[in-house]
Design an enzyme around this catalytic site. Structure first.
Site, PDB file in Angstrom:
ATOM      1  N   ASP A   1      15.014   2.960   4.966  1.00 28.43           N
ATOM      2  CA  ASP A   1      14.057   2.193   4.160  1.00 28.43           C
ATOM      3  C   ASP A   1      14.719   1.577   2.924  1.00 28.43           C
ATOM      4  O   ASP A   1      14.602   0.361   2.701  1.00 28.43           O
ATOM      5  CB  ASP A   1      12.864   3.073   3.739  1.00 28.43           C
ATOM      6  CG  ASP A   1      11.969   3.450   4.910  1.00 28.43           C
ATOM      7  OD1 ASP A   1      12.312   3.097   6.050  1.00 28.43           O
ATOM      8  OD2 ASP A   1      10.937   4.102   4.686  1.00 28.43           O
TER       9      ASP A   1
ATOM     10  N   PRO B   1       0.833  -1.196   0.000  1.00 29.30           N
ATOM     11  CA  PRO B   1       0.000   0.000   0.000  1.00 29.30           C
ATOM     12  C   PRO B   1       0.878   1.262   0.000  1.00 29.30           C
ATOM     13  O   PRO B   1       1.944   1.279   0.620  1.00 29.30           O
ATOM     14  CB  PRO B   1      -0.828  -0.112   1.275  1.00 29.30           C
ATOM     15  CG  PRO B   1      -0.176  -1.143   2.118  1.00 29.30           C
ATOM     16  CD  PRO B   1       0.650  -2.015   1.204  1.00 29.30           C
ATOM     17  N   VAL B   2       0.427   2.287  -0.713  1.00 30.50           N
ATOM     18  CA  VAL B   2       1.244   3.493  -0.924  1.00 30.50           C
ATOM     19  C   VAL B   2       1.019   4.503   0.203  1.00 30.50           C
ATOM     20  O   VAL B   2      -0.121   4.759   0.591  1.00 30.50           O
ATOM     21  CB  VAL B   2       0.847   4.123  -2.280  1.00 30.50           C
ATOM     22  CG1 VAL B   2       1.615   5.410  -2.545  1.00 30.50           C
ATOM     23  CG2 VAL B   2       1.099   3.129  -3.407  1.00 30.50           C
ATOM     24  N   GLY B   3       2.094   5.061   0.708  1.00 34.24           N
ATOM     25  CA  GLY B   3       1.981   6.088   1.756  1.00 34.24           C
ATOM     26  C   GLY B   3       1.456   5.500   3.047  1.00 34.24           C
ATOM     27  O   GLY B   3       0.787   6.176   3.829  1.00 34.24           O
ATOM     28  N   ALA B   4       1.737   4.230   3.288  1.00 37.25           N
ATOM     29  CA  ALA B   4       1.163   3.539   4.450  1.00 37.25           C
ATOM     30  C   ALA B   4       2.221   3.189   5.492  1.00 37.25           C
ATOM     31  O   ALA B   4       1.980   2.374   6.370  1.00 37.25           O
ATOM     32  CB  ALA B   4       0.445   2.280   3.985  1.00 37.25           C
TER      33      ALA B   4
ATOM     34  N   ALA C   1      10.660   3.396  -1.022  1.00 32.37           N
ATOM     35  CA  ALA C   1      11.984   2.775  -1.070  1.00 32.37           C
ATOM     36  C   ALA C   1      11.942   1.519  -1.933  1.00 32.37           C
ATOM     37  O   ALA C   1      12.852   1.273  -2.732  1.00 32.37           O
ATOM     38  CB  ALA C   1      12.437   2.433   0.349  1.00 32.37           C
TER      39      ALA C   1
ATOM     40  N   GLY D   1       7.117   1.593   3.453  1.00 33.34           N
ATOM     41  CA  GLY D   1       8.292   1.769   2.599  1.00 33.34           C
ATOM     42  C   GLY D   1       8.044   1.531   1.120  1.00 33.34           C
ATOM     43  O   GLY D   1       8.921   1.046   0.406  1.00 33.34           O
ATOM     44  N   SER D   2       6.846   1.917   0.629  1.00 34.62           N
ATOM     45  CA  SER D   2       6.572   1.717  -0.802  1.00 34.62           C
ATOM     46  C   SER D   2       7.516   2.550  -1.662  1.00 34.62           C
ATOM     47  O   SER D   2       7.931   2.121  -2.737  1.00 34.62           O
ATOM     48  CB  SER D   2       5.114   2.062  -1.143  1.00 34.62           C
ATOM     49  OG  SER D   2       4.886   3.454  -1.043  1.00 34.62           O
TER      50      SER D   2
HETATM   51  N1  LIG Z   1       3.764   1.195  -7.070  1.00 34.77           N
HETATM   52  C1  LIG Z   1       4.282   2.414  -7.187  1.00 34.77           C
HETATM   53  N2  LIG Z   1       4.498   2.961  -8.408  1.00 34.77           N
HETATM   54  C2  LIG Z   1       5.032   4.203  -8.522  1.00 34.77           C
HETATM   55  N3  LIG Z   1       5.359   5.000  -7.472  1.00 34.77           N
HETATM   56  C3  LIG Z   1       5.162   4.515  -6.235  1.00 34.77           C
HETATM   57  C4  LIG Z   1       4.624   3.206  -6.022  1.00 34.77           C
HETATM   58  N4  LIG Z   1       4.548   2.992  -4.684  1.00 34.77           N
HETATM   59  C5  LIG Z   1       4.998   4.134  -4.092  1.00 34.77           C
HETATM   60  N5  LIG Z   1       5.371   5.047  -5.007  1.00 34.77           N
HETATM   61  C6  LIG Z   1       5.877   6.423  -4.738  1.00 34.77           C
HETATM   62  O1  LIG Z   1       6.085   6.564  -3.338  1.00 34.77           O
HETATM   63  C7  LIG Z   1       5.234   7.605  -2.787  1.00 34.77           C
HETATM   64  C8  LIG Z   1       4.843   7.246  -1.359  1.00 34.77           C
HETATM   65  O2  LIG Z   1       6.005   7.307  -0.583  1.00 34.77           O
HETATM   66  P1  LIG Z   1       6.034   7.777   0.934  1.00 34.77           P
HETATM   67  O3  LIG Z   1       7.455   7.765   1.348  1.00 34.77           O
HETATM   68  O4  LIG Z   1       5.271   9.048   1.120  1.00 34.77           O
HETATM   69  O5  LIG Z   1       5.231   6.607   1.686  1.00 34.77           O
HETATM   70  P2  LIG Z   1       5.702   5.108   1.980  1.00 34.77           P
HETATM   71  O6  LIG Z   1       7.072   4.907   1.436  1.00 34.77           O
HETATM   72  O7  LIG Z   1       4.628   4.215   1.490  1.00 34.77           O
HETATM   73  O8  LIG Z   1       5.723   5.069   3.580  1.00 34.77           O
HETATM   74  P3  LIG Z   1       7.006   5.285   4.590  1.00 34.77           P
HETATM   75  O9  LIG Z   1       7.968   6.188   3.882  1.00 34.77           O
HETATM   76  O10 LIG Z   1       6.423   5.934   5.803  1.00 34.77           O
HETATM   77  O11 LIG Z   1       7.503   3.932   4.867  1.00 34.77           O
HETATM   78  C9  LIG Z   1       4.069   7.681  -3.769  1.00 34.77           C
HETATM   79  O12 LIG Z   1       3.427   8.948  -3.710  1.00 34.77           O
HETATM   80  C10 LIG Z   1       4.808   7.466  -5.107  1.00 34.77           C
HETATM   81  O13 LIG Z   1       5.458   8.645  -5.499  1.00 34.77           O
HETATM   82  C1  LIG Z   2       9.961   8.786   8.941  1.00 38.32           C
HETATM   83  C2  LIG Z   2      11.196   7.994   8.542  1.00 38.32           C
HETATM   84  O1  LIG Z   2      12.066   7.932   9.698  1.00 38.32           O
HETATM   85  C3  LIG Z   2      10.880   6.561   8.200  1.00 38.32           C
HETATM   86  C4  LIG Z   2       9.900   6.357   7.084  1.00 38.32           C
HETATM   87  O2  LIG Z   2       9.699   4.973   6.902  1.00 38.32           O
HETATM   88  C5  LIG Z   2      11.885   8.712   7.403  1.00 38.32           C
HETATM   89  C6  LIG Z   2      13.324   8.243   7.145  1.00 38.32           C
HETATM   90  O3  LIG Z   2      13.903   7.548   7.994  1.00 38.32           O
HETATM   91  O4  LIG Z   2      13.859   8.626   6.096  1.00 38.32           O
HETATM   92 MG   LIG Z   3       8.688   6.216   1.955  1.00 34.27          MG
END
Ligand SMILES: Nc1ncnc2c1ncn2[C@@H]1O[C@H](COP(=O)(O)OP(=O)(O)OP(=O)(O)O)[C@@H](O)[C@H]1O
Ligand SMILES: C[C@@](O)(CCO)CC(=O)[O-]
Ligand SMILES: [Mg+2]
Length: 334
Positions: free
Chosen positions: A161, A110-113, A119, A116-117
């Site tokens: 990440d 899931p994205v933005g959840a 990364a 680490g989507s």
């Molecule tokens: N399947 C995908 N295809 C293309 N881009 C993606 C995909 N999944 C994530 N992304 C990119 O990553 C962004 C989300 O990253 P963000 O760092 O905000 O959240 P996360 O990595 O899911 O959570 P966190 O960083 O807290 O672990 C999306 O807005 C998009 O730009």
């Molecule tokens: C919020 C944060 O600490 C973790 C995001 O998964 C950001 C980072 O470490 O780059």
């Molecule tokens: Mg992220």
């Protein structure tokens, strides 16, 4: 030639946000993956097919027998920026600027959840494109390039990440250095709120608080770093599992309280955290950047009761396992 690579999601067990300030953190790769297929195209352009991501700002106009699609360039470009930067960085490293590359992405994360989507998509893209361009990079080097992508897009990133997504397993991380912790089956349940938070914005929000009130925020970050060191000692100790889990659970609860103090929790995240604890989890906290996204609970004896409690509180439970493997090249076709 065509290359398919995959990279895993992660959970941060302890130390998100404080890790951006040089404090240590502990994270594990989990068994949800992003798959990226890369191949050459002869138009000399970068083409990205992202099948699991909503591109905001799309307008559709209908007239008689025609249909027109227009997109808000800025918003569409922003959402694909991790993938684009990853491709550009690898082309530059390979001295192949201007080479036409098409990538196609499918993802289970899931994205933005908080899982680490960003990364995983950066690491899998770097893995696929570097192999396509004949660059020989270790997973550790790919993790470092993934960190550069996060820095370019987010402005700030600790690098934890992309490191854990590239190398897999269970790690202790501090300022770009990591140590593998002994693999253990963690009896955890992840609870997804269903809403998302942007890591870039949450990290910037914590930065503003830090700049406005350094005397207040610094001790919170220091305490988070101490929680991580204590958790590492407990993980490496010879204590029985029940004692270890109960100490880790207490540390998770303290870490959650401090993340709440930084302002990165939400009503829904806190509801899931308390629902899990009431159902018998010995610890529960946010995982990742917060602002929506996920929490996780440690529940050695009652994973299914905790999963049910998360569902009743309006979340989606996921029982995941640690992934020993990080970046994987799945297939190379001539
Ligand atoms: N399947 C995908 N295809 C293309 N881009 C993606 C995909 N999944 C994530 N992304 C990119 O990553 C962004 C989300 O990253 P963000 O760092 O905000 O959240 P996360 O990595 O899911 O959570 P966190 O960083 O807290 O672990 C999306 O807005 C998009 O730009
Ligand atoms: C919020 C944060 O600490 C973790 C995001 O998964 C950001 C980072 O470490 O780059
Ligand atoms: Mg992220």
């Amino acid at each position: 030639m065509r290359v398919l690579a995959s990279a895993p999601a992660k959970i941060i067990l302890f130390g998100e946000h404080s890790v951006v300030y040089g404090k240590p953190a502990i994270a594990a790769a989990i068994d949800l993956r992003t798959y990226v297929r890369a191949e050459f195209n002869d138009r000399g352009t970068i083409k990205i097919e992202a099948k699991d991501i909503r591109v905001p700002g799309l307008t559709v106009s209908f007239s008689e027998d025609e249909i027109y699609f227009e997109s808000d360039y800025g918003r569409a470009a922003e959402v694909l920026s991790y993938v684009r930067q990853a491709i550009e960085l690898v082309r530059e490293e390979a001295g192949a600027n201007g080479k036409g590359i098409t990538v196609s992405i499918t993802s289970q994360i899931p994205v933005g959840a908080g899982l680490g989507s960003s990364a995983a998509v950066a690491v899998a893209t770097i893995g696929a494109v570097s192999r396509l361009l004949g660059l020989e990079l270790s997973n550790e080097e790919i993790g470092r390039l993934g960190h550069r992508v996060e820095l370019l897009v987010q402005g700030a990133s600790s690098g934890i990440d992309p490191t854990v997504s590239a190398i897999g397993g269970f790690i202790h991380y501090e300022r770009g250095k990591f140590e593998h912790l002994p693999f253990m089956e963690l009896p955890i349940v992840v609870g997804y709120t269903g809403s998302s938070g942007s890591t870039k914005e949450l990290v910037a929000m914590v930065r503003r608080s830090y700049e406005e009130m350094p005397d207040v925020i610094e001790p919170v970050l220091v305490a988070m770093g101490k929680i991580v060191e204590k958790a590492r000692d407990v993980i490496l100790s010879e204590l029985d599992d029940d004692v270890r889990f109960s100490q880790l659970g207490r540390l998770m609860n303290i870490n959650h309280g401090l993340l709440d103090a930084l302002g990165v929790s939400t009503k829904k995240l806190s509801e899931l955290v308390y629902a899990a604890r009431v159902a018998g989890a010995i610890g529960a906290k946010i995982t990742g950047a917060g602002g929506g996204g996920c929490m996780y609970a440690l529940a050695p004896e009652n994973q299914s009761e905790v999963a049910t409690a998360i569902t009743i509180a309006g979340g989606t439970p996921m029982i995941t396992r640690i992934s020993r493997e990080g970046l994987r090249i799945e297939e190379v076709l001539p």
